[in-house]
Design a protein around this motif. Structure first.
Motif, mmCIF file in Angstrom:
data_model
loop_
_atom_site.group_PDB
_atom_site.id
_atom_site.type_symbol
_atom_site.label_atom_id
_atom_site.label_comp_id
_atom_site.label_asym_id
_atom_site.label_seq_id
_atom_site.Cartn_x
_atom_site.Cartn_y
_atom_site.Cartn_z
ATOM 1 N N VAL A 9 48.144 123.876 122.213
ATOM 2 C CA VAL A 9 47.773 124.810 121.151
ATOM 3 C C VAL A 9 48.510 126.120 121.404
ATOM 4 O O VAL A 9 48.502 126.637 122.532
ATOM 5 N N ILE A 10 49.141 126.655 120.376
ATOM 6 C CA ILE A 10 49.785 127.969 120.459
ATOM 7 C C ILE A 10 49.078 128.886 119.470
ATOM 8 O O ILE A 10 48.976 128.574 118.281
ATOM 9 N N ILE A 11 48.601 130.014 119.969
ATOM 10 C CA ILE A 11 47.899 130.990 119.129
ATOM 11 C C ILE A 11 48.859 132.149 118.855
ATOM 12 O O ILE A 11 49.206 132.911 119.756
ATOM 13 N N GLY A 12 49.300 132.265 117.621
ATOM 14 C CA GLY A 12 50.204 133.348 117.244
ATOM 15 C C GLY A 12 51.552 132.828 116.787
ATOM 16 O O GLY A 12 52.233 132.114 117.527
ATOM 17 N N GLY A 13 51.953 133.212 115.573
ATOM 18 C CA GLY A 13 53.210 132.743 115.008
ATOM 19 C C GLY A 13 54.290 133.795 114.953
ATOM 20 O O GLY A 13 55.166 133.755 114.083
ATOM 21 N N GLY A 14 54.244 134.767 115.897
ATOM 22 C CA GLY A 14 55.357 135.701 116.026
ATOM 23 C C GLY A 14 56.503 135.040 116.763
ATOM 24 O O GLY A 14 56.478 133.832 117.054
ATOM 25 N N LEU A 15 57.522 135.816 117.096
ATOM 26 C CA LEU A 15 58.702 135.236 117.735
ATOM 27 C C LEU A 15 58.389 134.580 119.071
ATOM 28 O O LEU A 15 58.971 133.549 119.411
ATOM 29 N N ALA A 16 57.462 135.155 119.835
ATOM 30 C CA ALA A 16 57.120 134.566 121.131
ATOM 31 C C ALA A 16 56.494 133.183 120.942
ATOM 32 O O ALA A 16 56.890 132.204 121.596
ATOM 33 N N GLY A 17 55.518 133.091 120.044
ATOM 34 C CA GLY A 17 54.889 131.806 119.781
ATOM 35 C C GLY A 17 55.852 130.805 119.187
ATOM 36 O O GLY A 17 55.832 129.611 119.529
ATOM 37 N N LEU A 18 56.730 131.270 118.292
ATOM 38 C CA LEU A 18 57.711 130.376 117.679
ATOM 39 C C LEU A 18 58.705 129.859 118.705
ATOM 40 O O LEU A 18 59.064 128.673 118.700
ATOM 41 N N ALA A 19 59.168 130.726 119.598
ATOM 42 C CA ALA A 19 60.126 130.297 120.620
ATOM 43 C C ALA A 19 59.508 129.249 121.534
ATOM 44 O O ALA A 19 60.157 128.277 121.925
ATOM 45 N N CYS A 20 58.228 129.450 121.893
ATOM 46 C CA CYS A 20 57.531 128.477 122.718
ATOM 47 C C CYS A 20 57.382 127.156 121.977
ATOM 48 O O CYS A 20 57.632 126.073 122.524
ATOM 49 N N ALA A 21 56.979 127.229 120.703
ATOM 50 C CA ALA A 21 56.795 126.025 119.902
ATOM 51 C C ALA A 21 58.097 125.256 119.729
ATOM 52 O O ALA A 21 58.133 124.026 119.854
ATOM 53 N N VAL A 22 59.180 125.963 119.447
ATOM 54 C CA VAL A 22 60.484 125.313 119.274
ATOM 55 C C VAL A 22 60.927 124.628 120.568
ATOM 56 O O VAL A 22 61.407 123.493 120.563
ATOM 57 N N THR A 23 60.750 125.324 121.691
ATOM 58 C CA THR A 23 61.151 124.764 122.986
ATOM 59 C C THR A 23 60.387 123.479 123.286
ATOM 60 O O THR A 23 60.967 122.482 123.740
ATOM 61 N N LEU A 24 59.080 123.490 123.033
ATOM 62 C CA LEU A 24 58.262 122.313 123.326
ATOM 63 C C LEU A 24 58.505 121.192 122.319
ATOM 64 O O LEU A 24 58.652 120.021 122.697
ATOM 65 N N ALA A 25 58.540 121.540 121.042
ATOM 66 C CA ALA A 25 58.739 120.515 120.015
ATOM 67 C C ALA A 25 60.093 119.833 120.170
ATOM 68 O O ALA A 25 60.222 118.630 119.911
ATOM 69 N N ASP A 26 61.090 120.587 120.596
ATOM 70 C CA ASP A 26 62.416 120.017 120.821
ATOM 71 C C ASP A 26 62.409 119.009 121.967
ATOM 72 O O ASP A 26 63.334 118.198 122.090
ATOM 73 N N ARG A 27 61.369 119.059 122.803
ATOM 74 C CA ARG A 27 61.224 118.124 123.926
ATOM 75 C C ARG A 27 60.092 117.130 123.676
ATOM 76 O O ARG A 27 59.551 116.555 124.605
ATOM 77 N N GLU A 28 59.758 116.984 122.399
ATOM 78 C CA GLU A 28 58.796 115.980 121.930
ATOM 79 C C GLU A 28 57.395 116.188 122.503
ATOM 80 O O GLU A 28 56.640 115.234 122.696
ATOM 81 N N VAL A 29 57.036 117.433 122.772
ATOM 82 C CA VAL A 29 55.671 117.755 123.179
ATOM 83 C C VAL A 29 54.889 118.122 121.923
ATOM 84 O O VAL A 29 55.273 119.041 121.199
ATOM 85 N N PRO A 30 53.800 117.413 121.626
ATOM 86 C CA PRO A 30 53.011 117.723 120.422
ATOM 87 C C PRO A 30 52.448 119.142 120.466
ATOM 88 O O PRO A 30 51.825 119.544 121.451
ATOM 89 N N VAL A 31 52.644 119.871 119.380
ATOM 90 C CA VAL A 31 52.244 121.278 119.317
ATOM 91 C C VAL A 31 51.435 121.525 118.051
ATOM 92 O O VAL A 31 51.785 121.022 116.976
#
Length: 485
Positions: A9-31
């Motif tokens: 779970v990522i709380i917050g859709g600013g650049l920090a949250g987006l960068a984390c989400a992109v990094t994980l999703a690109d490695r097939e980690v469900p987000v």
């Protein structure tokens, strides 16, 4: 009824949250990403201006050549093409009044790297060509830059850059017309509130280390399009779930382990991995009253904020064809010619300029000394008219002033000791935000780096360790010799 589940779970859709989400999703980690606002992007946002019928940004956001992680992030998600790289800047400073002059004159100084000189000498002709500094002042400035590059900073006991400049022979004119111009724009704080180490980083990383690091990258579409549409599609294509207008009430912690979150509507989501990517002012509101390592995070409550003000202006005609400009000795600091910079820009509702005033403490609260917004806008317009006489005859069709009161955290001496790691003492709880320990000030680069660092810690805990952050930037051979960088 049982709670739903999510691996991360990522709380917050600013650049920090987006960068984390992109990094994980690109490695097939469900987000699953939750954002309380109706859009992504955080402080890098746009809103609809009804009178101009345009999406306008709350503040002009730019990147630099030295922002390697942010620039790579843009390449990864497919938005790099929406930035214009400025290989030439325009500094506008006052000229000494001549015998026939009727008032103060201004000159445009073109600032670009020499194609013949290696870094760090590549900008020497540009600095030497600044017409609003005398030759003795340029010599003084060169000595100051060299001393700053050679300075070894002690984070435990460092001065402000204002005190350091005074102790190292920098005159008031050089401080006002150079150091203030560059540092206030870069760090969004006044010199008496900027630490020596952060000021040094601006010049070393931005001007001295490599040839193209100083170049500015300017968005050519509204931030809403960059972070709201393209990145959202990127994440959804990789299986990430994005919930907008979905506020989180609390993070649930059981003993030493995070167990999930509770939304404001009362529903619960179970997860053993939660990334808290919100502004530092909101962190403790989302955590239980007591949790492991609570004391180690109290430093963020001492972080102070600085405002940035934008003045948006629409004229009935073009007052300058320059795409942007940096001002010296004025209230206004940067001008961005949005009608020239933006893709598919329309001038039907006027020629659009955005003026940025960083560290705008004097324009907020009691410091305004009774000045209204219209009076501040009037002062900005008068400054533009002194520089570009066309503004005297142009009709101002529409204007508005926007202040982001907590735009950045103040990079005061001692701030690094207040910034926490992205890993916490609670198993499965991670932090992301430009205010965490990244080695960078409050910038888009710092936000992206924090999200990637949080993802690195999380992946390691999942048994998928990986070094994702890029290695330190290569330093030119001559910079190593001259400044021991």
């Amino acid at each position: 009824m049982g709670a739903s589940q999510s691996e991360v779970v990522i709380i917050g859709g600013g650049l920090a949250g987006l960068a984390c989400a992109v990094t994980l999703a690109d490695r097939e980690v469900p987000v699953s990403l939750f954002e309380s606002r109706p859009r992504l992007g955080g402080r890098a946002s746009s809103f609809a201006d009804k009178q101009s019928e345009q999406l306008i940004d709350n503040c002009q956001h730019v990147s630099m050549g030295c922002c390697f992680e942010f620039n790579r992030f843009c390449e990864t998600v497919g938005i790099a093409g929406f930035f214009q790289r400025a290989s030439e800047l325009y500094f506008i400073g006052p000229e000494p009044a001549g015998p026939e002059s009727k008032g103060e004159q201004f000159k445009v100084n073109r600032f670009a790297a020499s194609p013949l000189l290696p870094a760090p000498l590549h900008l020497l002709p540009a600095f030497g060509g600044l017409s609003y500094l005398s030759w003795s002042e340029k010599t003084e400035l060169a000595k100051g830059l060299k001393q700053l590059a050679l300075e070894k900073t002690d984070l435990e006991n460092e001065p402000t850059i204002a005190d350091w400049l005074a102790d190292h022979g920098q005159s008031a004119n050089v401080i006002n017309r150079f150091w203030n111009v560059v540092l206030v724009s870069a760090l969004s704080e006044s010199l008496d509130r900027i630490s020596l180490s952060h000021a040094r980083k601006v010049f070393v990383d931005g001007f001295l280390r490599a040839r193209d690091s100083w170049q500015v990258l300017i968005p050519t579409v509204p931030l809403e399009h960059l972070y709201g549409t393209v990145i959202q599609d990127f994440l959804k294509q990789r299986g990430a779930k994005i919930s907008l207008q979905t506020g989180v009430e609390k993070i649930r912690i059981d003993g030493q382990q995070v167990t999930g979150i509770q939304l404001r509507d009362g529903s619960k989501i179970d997860s053993q991995r939660v990334v808290l990517a919100v502004p530092h002012q909101r962190v403790f509101d989302l955590l239980p009253a007591e949790f492991p390592g609570c004391e180690s995070l109290t430093g963020i409550q001492q972080l102070e904020s600085a405002p940035i003000t934008s003045v948006h202006l629409w004229f009935d005609r073009e007052i300058t064809s320059l795409p942007h400009a940096v001002f010296v000795d004025t209230l206004s600091q940067w001008m961005f010619n949005r009608s020239r910079l933006m893709q598919n820009a329309s001038t039907e509702t006027g020629f659009y300029y955005q003026i940025v005033i960083s560290a705008s403490h004097e324009l907020t609260g009691s410091a305004r000394q009774g000045r209204t917004q219209s009076e501040i806008i009037g002062e900005v317009v008068r400054e533009l008219a002194l520089i570009w006489p066309e503004a005297n005859t142009a009709e101002l069709l529409h204007s508005r002033m926007v202040t982001e009161h907590q735009a950045v955290f103040s990079v005061k001496p001692g701030v690094e000791q207040l910034r926490p790691s992205q890993r916490t003492e609670v198993a499965g709880l991670y932090l992301a935000g430009d205010w965490t320990s990244t080695g960078w000030p409050a910038t888009m680069e710092g936000a992206v780096r924090s999200g990637i660092q949080a993802a690195e810690f999380l992946l390691a805990d999942l048994g998928q360790p990986e070094t994702i952050l890029l290695p330190p930037a290569q330093t030119s051979f001559l910079s190593k010799i001259l400044f021991r960088l």
